[in-house]
Design an enzyme around this catalytic site. Structure first.
Site, mmCIF file in Angstrom:
data_model
loop_
_atom_site.group_PDB
_atom_site.id
_atom_site.type_symbol
_atom_site.label_atom_id
_atom_site.label_comp_id
_atom_site.label_asym_id
_atom_site.label_seq_id
_atom_site.Cartn_x
_atom_site.Cartn_y
_atom_site.Cartn_z
ATOM 1 N N ASN A 11 0.911 -1.029 0.649
ATOM 2 C CA ASN A 11 0.250 0.182 0.250
ATOM 3 C C ASN A 11 0.903 1.278 0.006
ATOM 4 O O ASN A 11 1.597 1.756 1.150
ATOM 5 C CB ASN A 11 -0.951 0.225 1.062
ATOM 6 C CG ASN A 11 -2.138 1.488 1.262
ATOM 7 O OD1 ASN A 11 -1.704 1.741 0.068
ATOM 8 N ND2 ASN A 11 -2.237 1.574 2.778
ATOM 9 N N TRP A 12 0.872 2.128 -1.188
ATOM 10 C CA TRP A 12 1.859 3.282 -1.501
ATOM 11 C C TRP A 12 1.096 4.334 -0.671
ATOM 12 O O TRP A 12 2.188 5.023 -0.357
ATOM 13 C CB TRP A 12 1.946 3.093 -2.757
ATOM 14 C CG TRP A 12 3.247 3.102 -3.448
ATOM 15 C CD1 TRP A 12 3.245 0.829 -2.909
ATOM 16 C CD2 TRP A 12 3.362 2.473 -4.685
ATOM 17 N NE1 TRP A 12 4.834 0.680 -3.647
ATOM 18 C CE2 TRP A 12 4.197 0.925 -5.099
ATOM 19 C CE3 TRP A 12 3.402 3.377 -6.359
ATOM 20 C CZ2 TRP A 12 4.778 0.991 -5.972
ATOM 21 C CZ3 TRP A 12 3.682 2.956 -7.090
ATOM 22 C CH2 TRP A 12 5.147 2.205 -7.008
ATOM 23 N N LYS A 13 -0.132 4.639 0.030
ATOM 24 C CA LYS A 13 -0.803 5.533 0.286
ATOM 25 C C LYS A 13 -0.742 6.749 -1.032
ATOM 26 O O LYS A 13 -0.327 6.634 -1.816
ATOM 27 C CB LYS A 13 -0.280 5.462 1.614
ATOM 28 C CG LYS A 13 -0.246 4.342 2.436
ATOM 29 C CD LYS A 13 -0.233 4.331 4.022
ATOM 30 C CE LYS A 13 -0.207 3.327 4.780
ATOM 31 N NZ LYS A 13 -0.238 3.631 6.246
ATOM 32 N N HIS A 98 -9.592 1.663 4.940
ATOM 33 C CA HIS A 98 -8.312 1.276 5.356
ATOM 34 C C HIS A 98 -8.711 2.359 6.724
ATOM 35 O O HIS A 98 -9.485 3.243 6.370
ATOM 36 C CB HIS A 98 -7.202 2.040 5.075
ATOM 37 C CG HIS A 98 -6.283 2.140 5.410
ATOM 38 N ND1 HIS A 98 -4.811 2.753 6.692
ATOM 39 C CD2 HIS A 98 -5.075 1.492 5.468
ATOM 40 C CE1 HIS A 98 -3.805 2.350 7.012
ATOM 41 N NE2 HIS A 98 -3.742 1.107 6.065
ATOM 42 N N GLU A 100 -6.942 4.858 7.712
ATOM 43 C CA GLU A 100 -5.992 6.057 6.839
ATOM 44 C C GLU A 100 -7.916 7.088 6.564
ATOM 45 O O GLU A 100 -7.971 8.139 6.510
ATOM 46 C CB GLU A 100 -4.986 6.894 6.347
ATOM 47 C CG GLU A 100 -3.918 5.783 7.172
ATOM 48 C CD GLU A 100 -3.069 5.850 7.056
ATOM 49 O OE1 GLU A 100 -2.488 5.613 5.302
ATOM 50 O OE2 GLU A 100 -1.919 5.129 7.369
ATOM 51 N N GLU A 168 -6.111 -4.978 10.426
ATOM 52 C CA GLU A 168 -4.597 -4.048 10.911
ATOM 53 C C GLU A 168 -4.874 -3.136 12.003
ATOM 54 O O GLU A 168 -5.493 -2.077 12.164
ATOM 55 C CB GLU A 168 -4.940 -2.922 9.383
ATOM 56 C CG GLU A 168 -4.372 -3.803 8.224
ATOM 57 C CD GLU A 168 -3.821 -2.264 7.785
ATOM 58 O OE1 GLU A 168 -2.378 -2.613 7.279
ATOM 59 O OE2 GLU A 168 -4.134 -1.486 7.091
ATOM 60 N N GLY A 174 2.556 2.282 10.994
ATOM 61 C CA GLY A 174 3.230 3.201 10.622
ATOM 62 C C GLY A 174 3.867 3.787 12.349
ATOM 63 O O GLY A 174 4.762 4.462 12.339
ATOM 64 N N SER A 214 3.244 -2.307 10.198
ATOM 65 C CA SER A 214 5.045 -2.284 11.130
ATOM 66 C C SER A 214 5.593 -4.038 10.189
ATOM 67 O O SER A 214 6.434 -4.240 11.336
ATOM 68 C CB SER A 214 4.723 -1.518 12.032
ATOM 69 O OG SER A 214 4.559 -0.694 12.415
ATOM 70 N N GLY A 235 2.525 -1.503 4.158
ATOM 71 C CA GLY A 235 2.906 -0.011 3.692
ATOM 72 C C GLY A 235 4.317 0.686 3.417
ATOM 73 O O GLY A 235 5.145 0.162 2.360
ATOM 74 N N GLY A 236 4.539 1.246 4.286
ATOM 75 C CA GLY A 236 5.904 1.887 4.472
ATOM 76 C C GLY A 236 7.526 0.875 4.055
ATOM 77 O O GLY A 236 7.870 1.625 2.847
HETATM 78 P P1 PGA Z 1 2.793 0.634 7.382
HETATM 79 O O1 PGA Z 1 1.107 0.777 7.137
HETATM 80 O O2 PGA Z 1 3.802 -1.335 7.206
HETATM 81 O O3 PGA Z 1 3.579 1.116 7.356
HETATM 82 O O4 PGA Z 1 2.631 0.318 9.487
HETATM 83 C C1 PGA Z 1 0.703 -0.828 7.025
HETATM 84 C C2 PGA Z 1 -1.067 -0.470 6.082
HETATM 85 O O5 PGA Z 1 -1.040 1.123 6.628
HETATM 86 O O6 PGA Z 1 -1.396 -0.785 5.259
#
Ligand code: PGA
Length: 253
Positions: A11-13, A98, A100, A168, A174, A214, A235-236
């Site tokens: 997930n590149w956000k 998600h 976010e 999640e 993050g 994470s 994500g990251g």
């Molecule tokens: P993260 O994000 O790996 O940076 O914790 C995961 C996500 O939000 O899908």
């Protein structure tokens, strides 16, 4: 347990900044995906990069996910993107709900409607659930159960079997604080038990449940082996091809 290969989604956000950077990252990730490896790898770039990246993935070698979809198919909805638009660009997965997006106001009812929109277009919905924090009394289990019940509203077992659930925990996204493999295993069993209660054992066994929060090269193998889930939402670490490649390798047993 589901009979699918493990699923690893990046997930590149809202990254990277330009289409040129997105193409370079996509090509670097594509190199990490061996043709016959027993793993399904998916990349979820921002909407504007999808057409270019779709052209770089002939035959769907590295399938694309969108990070959201609107629940109506067409009409006066300024700024929204429909499932048919995504399908026409070769997208095959959509991340829904998600945390976010939920933080920006997305509700359980909207998440449910977005799943139905994906099912209409044969897009695989990857639906995120997870608690904001853990408490010693275990109330976070009811939070997860509430989200699960809401997302299943009106869905038949056959429809739900086409959905992927991404657990999640928000406190792990993050932050560098990963759930332990034991926490992940416990939640996998809990989610399965709720699905068995709502549907039946056959569905509980078939569902694909993945973990996100994470996930990094140094914890992925332990999470995969002991966590009991069928893959990761990353994500990251998905923004660095080497790290993402190491995570992909860790789920290939
Ligand atoms: P993260 O994000 O790996 O940076 O914790 C995961 C996500 O939000 O899908």
């Amino acid at each position: 347990m589901s009979s699918h290969h493990p699923l690893v989604i990046g997930n590149w956000k809202m990254n990277p900044a330009t289409s040129a950077e997105a193409k370079a990252l996509f090509l670097a990730v594509r190199k990490k995906v061996k043709r016959d490896a027993p793993v399904s790898v998916v990349v979820a770039p921002p909407f504007p990069f999808i057409p270019d990246l779709s052209r770089l993935s002939p035959g769907g070698r590295l399938p694309l996910a969108a990070q959201d979809v609107f629940y109506e198919d067409a009409g006066a909805y300024t700024g929204e993107v429909s499932g048919s638009m995504l399908a026409s660009l070769g997208v095959s997965y959509v991340i829904i709900g998600h945390s976010e997006r939920r933080a920006l106001g997305e509700t359980d009812a909207q998440v449910n409607k977005k799943i139905l929109a994906c099912l209409r277009r044969k897009l695989t919905a990857v639906v995120c659930i997870g608690e904001r924090e853990r408490d010693l009394r275990g109330d976070f289990f009811s939070v997860v159960e509430g989200q699960l019940r809401a997302l299943c509203t009106g869905l038949s077992a056959r429809q739900l079997a086409a959905v992927v659930i991404a657990y999640e925990p928000i406190w792990a996204i993050g932050t560098g604080k990963t759930a332990t493999p034991e926490d992940v295993k416990e939640m996998q069993l809990f989610i399965t038990s709720v699905l068995v209660k709502l549907y039946d054992r056959a569905l509980g066994k078939r569902m694909r449940i993945i973990y996100g929060g994470s996930v990094k090269p140094d914890n992925a193998a332990a999470l995969h082996e002991a966590g009991g889930m069928q893959g990761f939402l990353v994500g990251g670490a998905s923004l660095k091809a080497d790290d993402f490649g190491a995570i992909i390798t860790s789920v290939i047993s």
